[in-house]
Design a protein around this motif. Structure first.
Motif, PDB file in Angstrom:
ATOM      1  N   LEU A  86       0.856  -1.211   0.235  1.00 11.44           N
ATOM      2  CA  LEU A  86      -0.014  -0.459   0.051  1.00 11.44           C
ATOM      3  C   LEU A  86       1.200   1.356  -0.228  1.00 11.44           C
ATOM      4  O   LEU A  86       0.330   2.184  -0.975  1.00 11.44           O
ATOM      5  CB  LEU A  86      -1.365  -0.139   1.474  1.00 11.44           C
ATOM      6  CG  LEU A  86      -1.821  -0.959   1.469  1.00 11.44           C
ATOM      7  CD1 LEU A  86      -2.826  -0.907   2.829  1.00 11.44           C
ATOM      8  CD2 LEU A  86      -3.477  -0.847   0.238  1.00 11.44           C
ATOM      9  N   THR A  87       2.024   1.399   0.561  1.00 12.37           N
ATOM     10  CA  THR A  87       2.928   2.948   0.600  1.00 12.37           C
ATOM     11  C   THR A  87       3.568   3.028  -0.843  1.00 12.37           C
ATOM     12  O   THR A  87       3.391   3.417  -1.722  1.00 12.37           O
ATOM     13  CB  THR A  87       3.925   1.833   1.620  1.00 12.37           C
ATOM     14  OG1 THR A  87       3.698   1.807   2.873  1.00 12.37           O
ATOM     15  CG2 THR A  87       5.149   3.067   1.341  1.00 12.37           C
ATOM     16  N   LEU A  88       3.430   1.364  -1.547  1.00 13.14           N
ATOM     17  CA  LEU A  88       3.983   1.801  -2.977  1.00 13.14           C
ATOM     18  C   LEU A  88       3.164   2.108  -3.844  1.00 13.14           C
ATOM     19  O   LEU A  88       3.096   3.259  -5.000  1.00 13.14           O
ATOM     20  CB  LEU A  88       4.569   0.213  -3.903  1.00 13.14           C
ATOM     21  CG  LEU A  88       5.965  -0.348  -2.761  1.00 13.14           C
ATOM     22  CD1 LEU A  88       6.491  -1.937  -3.577  1.00 13.14           C
ATOM     23  CD2 LEU A  88       6.705   0.126  -3.126  1.00 13.14           C
ATOM     24  N   GLY A  89       2.088   1.468  -3.363  1.00 13.27           N
ATOM     25  CA  GLY A  89       0.965   2.269  -4.240  1.00 13.27           C
ATOM     26  C   GLY A  89      -0.021   3.920  -3.512  1.00 13.27           C
ATOM     27  O   GLY A  89      -0.043   4.688  -4.724  1.00 13.27           O
ATOM     28  N   ARG A  90       0.887   4.507  -2.596  1.00 14.80           N
ATOM     29  CA  ARG A  90       0.237   5.055  -2.592  1.00 14.80           C
ATOM     30  C   ARG A  90       1.145   6.797  -2.868  1.00 14.80           C
ATOM     31  O   ARG A  90       1.064   7.404  -3.498  1.00 14.80           O
ATOM     32  CB  ARG A  90       1.283   5.485  -0.452  1.00 14.80           C
ATOM     33  CG  ARG A  90       1.396   7.149  -0.523  1.00 14.80           C
ATOM     34  CD  ARG A  90       0.107   7.973  -0.315  1.00 14.80           C
ATOM     35  NE  ARG A  90      -0.031   9.273   0.744  1.00 14.80           N
ATOM     36  CZ  ARG A  90      -0.932   9.789   1.226  1.00 14.80           C
ATOM     37  NH1 ARG A  90      -1.895   9.771   1.411  1.00 14.80           N
ATOM     38  NH2 ARG A  90      -0.399  10.707   1.959  1.00 14.80           N
ATOM     39  N   TRP A  91       2.207   6.170  -3.498  1.00 20.37           N
ATOM     40  CA  TRP A  91       2.912   7.282  -4.574  1.00 20.37           C
ATOM     41  C   TRP A  91       3.302   6.439  -5.716  1.00 20.37           C
ATOM     42  O   TRP A  91       4.803   6.544  -6.247  1.00 20.37           O
ATOM     43  CB  TRP A  91       4.721   7.029  -3.624  1.00 20.37           C
ATOM     44  CG  TRP A  91       4.984   7.120  -2.031  1.00 20.37           C
ATOM     45  CD1 TRP A  91       4.923   6.538  -1.101  1.00 20.37           C
ATOM     46  CD2 TRP A  91       4.479   8.710  -1.123  1.00 20.37           C
ATOM     47  NE1 TRP A  91       5.005   7.561  -0.247  1.00 20.37           N
ATOM     48  CE2 TRP A  91       4.603   9.111  -0.445  1.00 20.37           C
ATOM     49  CE3 TRP A  91       3.864   9.877  -2.325  1.00 20.37           C
ATOM     50  CZ2 TRP A  91       4.489   9.871   0.913  1.00 20.37           C
ATOM     51  CZ3 TRP A  91       3.395  10.899  -1.663  1.00 20.37           C
ATOM     52  CH2 TRP A  91       3.756  10.909  -0.133  1.00 20.37           C
ATOM     53  N   GLY A  92       2.555   5.614  -6.662  1.00 24.48           N
ATOM     54  CA  GLY A  92       2.145   5.572  -7.976  1.00 24.48           C
ATOM     55  C   GLY A  92       2.282   4.330  -9.014  1.00 24.48           C
ATOM     56  O   GLY A  92       2.552   4.322  -9.627  1.00 24.48           O
ATOM     57  N   VAL A  93       3.282   3.642  -7.529  1.00 25.53           N
ATOM     58  CA  VAL A  93       3.220   2.226  -7.662  1.00 25.53           C
ATOM     59  C   VAL A  93       1.714   1.578  -8.207  1.00 25.53           C
ATOM     60  O   VAL A  93       0.928   1.217  -7.637  1.00 25.53           O
ATOM     61  CB  VAL A  93       4.610   1.338  -6.937  1.00 25.53           C
ATOM     62  CG1 VAL A  93       4.287  -0.248  -7.907  1.00 25.53           C
ATOM     63  CG2 VAL A  93       5.635   2.462  -7.243  1.00 25.53           C
ATOM     64  N   GLY A  94       1.951   1.385  -9.720  1.00 27.45           N
ATOM     65  CA  GLY A  94       0.158   0.493 -10.622  1.00 27.45           C
ATOM     66  C   GLY A  94       0.567  -1.227  -9.063  1.00 27.45           C
ATOM     67  O   GLY A  94       1.810  -1.632  -9.350  1.00 27.45           O
ATOM     68  N   THR A  95      -1.173  -1.539  -8.900  1.00 22.40           N
ATOM     69  CA  THR A  95      -1.219  -2.990  -8.869  1.00 22.40           C
ATOM     70  C   THR A  95       0.059  -4.013  -9.509  1.00 22.40           C
ATOM     71  O   THR A  95       0.006  -5.441  -8.802  1.00 22.40           O
ATOM     72  CB  THR A  95      -2.403  -2.885  -8.214  1.00 22.40           C
ATOM     73  OG1 THR A  95      -2.909  -3.501  -9.239  1.00 22.40           O
ATOM     74  CG2 THR A  95      -2.970  -2.698  -7.333  1.00 22.40           C
ATOM     75  N   GLY A  96      -0.083  -4.202 -10.514  1.00 19.01           N
ATOM     76  CA  GLY A  96      -0.269  -4.992 -11.665  1.00 19.01           C
ATOM     77  C   GLY A  96      -0.830  -6.292 -11.535  1.00 19.01           C
ATOM     78  O   GLY A  96      -1.891  -6.007 -11.270  1.00 19.01           O
ATOM     79  N   PRO A  97      -0.234  -7.415 -12.724  1.00 19.01           N
ATOM     80  CA  PRO A  97      -1.622  -8.467 -12.797  1.00 19.01           C
ATOM     81  C   PRO A  97      -2.010  -8.950 -11.673  1.00 19.01           C
ATOM     82  O   PRO A  97      -1.071  -9.118 -10.155  1.00 19.01           O
ATOM     83  CB  PRO A  97      -1.230  -9.352 -13.473  1.00 19.01           C
ATOM     84  CG  PRO A  97      -0.164  -8.635 -14.353  1.00 19.01           C
ATOM     85  CD  PRO A  97       0.606  -7.669 -13.537  1.00 19.01           C
ATOM     86  N   TYR A  98      -2.875  -9.783 -11.132  1.00 15.64           N
ATOM     87  CA  TYR A  98      -3.348 -10.605  -9.664  1.00 15.64           C
ATOM     88  C   TYR A  98      -2.611 -11.879 -10.115  1.00 15.64           C
ATOM     89  O   TYR A  98      -2.148 -12.395 -10.882  1.00 15.64           O
ATOM     90  CB  TYR A  98      -5.148 -10.648  -9.728  1.00 15.64           C
ATOM     91  CG  TYR A  98      -5.270 -11.438  -9.179  1.00 15.64           C
ATOM     92  CD1 TYR A  98      -5.900 -11.430  -7.923  1.00 15.64           C
ATOM     93  CD2 TYR A  98      -5.719 -13.190  -9.213  1.00 15.64           C
ATOM     94  CE1 TYR A  98      -6.457 -11.927  -6.812  1.00 15.64           C
ATOM     95  CE2 TYR A  98      -6.071 -14.519  -8.592  1.00 15.64           C
ATOM     96  CZ  TYR A  98      -6.638 -13.571  -7.331  1.00 15.64           C
ATOM     97  OH  TYR A  98      -7.325 -14.612  -6.039  1.00 15.64           O
ATOM     98  N   LEU A  99      -2.658 -11.905  -8.893  1.00 13.19           N
ATOM     99  CA  LEU A  99      -1.306 -13.670  -8.762  1.00 13.19           C
ATOM    100  C   LEU A  99      -1.679 -13.631  -7.182  1.00 13.19           C
ATOM    101  O   LEU A  99      -1.554 -13.283  -6.284  1.00 13.19           O
ATOM    102  CB  LEU A  99       0.166 -12.772  -8.674  1.00 13.19           C
ATOM    103  CG  LEU A  99       1.270 -13.255  -8.345  1.00 13.19           C
ATOM    104  CD1 LEU A  99       1.479 -14.727  -9.416  1.00 13.19           C
ATOM    105  CD2 LEU A  99       2.734 -13.299  -8.781  1.00 13.19           C
TER     106      LEU A  99
END
Length: 256
Positions: free
Chosen positions: A128-141
């Motif tokens: 979630l921290t990566l997502g906060r700064w703009g990193v997309g989730t990428g595909p479901y895994l």
């Protein structure tokens, strides 16, 4: 662990060649993910569910609640770190206060004194921290044994592991015992949800994928730095989409 890795790899190889007609755009790895889900379900049926059922039947409810509170309190410290990394001052302060109150007044976190005091929980992880700064989730895994995830969260997992206080417990035997208890506790909390899913006439794989991605998406939207702090204070972990022994709060709300 070598045996588990070998079985998981075999499952991936056997299912990776299969193709899925009209795959969900969020799930381009669906053929692999379905195979890994089948592997995880076999492990659950043969091992995790029977152990969790025996645990729930043998251990009194107040003790189980204390165990869940303990692990939730451990998670509050890592949530504090991630709230700091996200620049979320109020959430970081609450996480820090919760950890200290429950550790020192709640018998190491067995008692959730902080919730009784009205101190909200803001659960966060490094994904979630990566997502906060703009990193997309990428595909479901789907990960072996760990279950639903995304490519981003899978890459964040080693950081979350290092940030978990349990990872620094010595000796190794005590650490492994705590991890095993944590797994049993989590699975025990999901027994009722599993029964509902088993009795429902639906595609469990698609249902779990959609629930996971929806909850994770909501957590990411809540962490959007463009939103007002008043509306974005809560990040929610998706690892227990049907409920958790340690409740989560929104400011001003009663506390799965």
């Amino acid at each position: 662990m070598r045996l588990v890795a070998s079985l998981a790899l075999s499952t991936a190889l056997l299912t990776g060649c299969a193709t899925v007609a009209n795959p969900d755009p969020r799930d381009p790895l669906e053929s692999y993910n379905r195979g890994m889900t089948t592997f995880n379900e076999h492990v659950d049926t043969l091992l995790l569910r029977p152990v969790a059922t025996a645990y729930r039947e043998a251990v009194p409810a107040p003790v189980r609640t204390g165990v869940s509170n303990f692990f939730a309190n451990v998670g509050d410290l890592w949530s504090f770190v991630n709230n700091v990394l996200q620049g979320r001052g109020e959430a970081a302060g609450n996480s820090f206060i919760r950890f200290n109150v429950n550790t020192f007044l709640g018998l190491g976190g067995v008692l959730d004194i902080a919730s009784e005091m009205g101190i909200d929980r803001y659960r966060q992880d490094f994904g979630l921290t990566l997502g906060r700064w703009g990193v997309g989730t990428g595909p479901y895994l789907v990960l072996p044994l760990l279950g639903p995830s995304t490519v981003r969260d899978a890459f964040a997992l080693p950081v979350d592991t290092q940030g978990n206080l349990l990872n620094h417990v010595d000796p190794l035997s005590a650490r492994n015992s705590l991890y095993a208890l944590r797994v049993v506790d989590l699975r025990s909390n999901l027994l009722r949800a599993s029964s509902v899913l088993d009795s429902a006439a639906l595609d469990k794989y698609s249902f779990m994928r959609d629930v996971f991605l929806q909850v994770r998406s909501q957590a990411g939207e809540a962490n959007n730095p463009d939103e007002d702090e008043e509306d974005t204070n809560e990040g929610v972990l998706p690892e227990e989409p049907f409920g958790d022994a340690s409740p989560r709060k929104k400011p001003g709300a009663a506390r799965p």
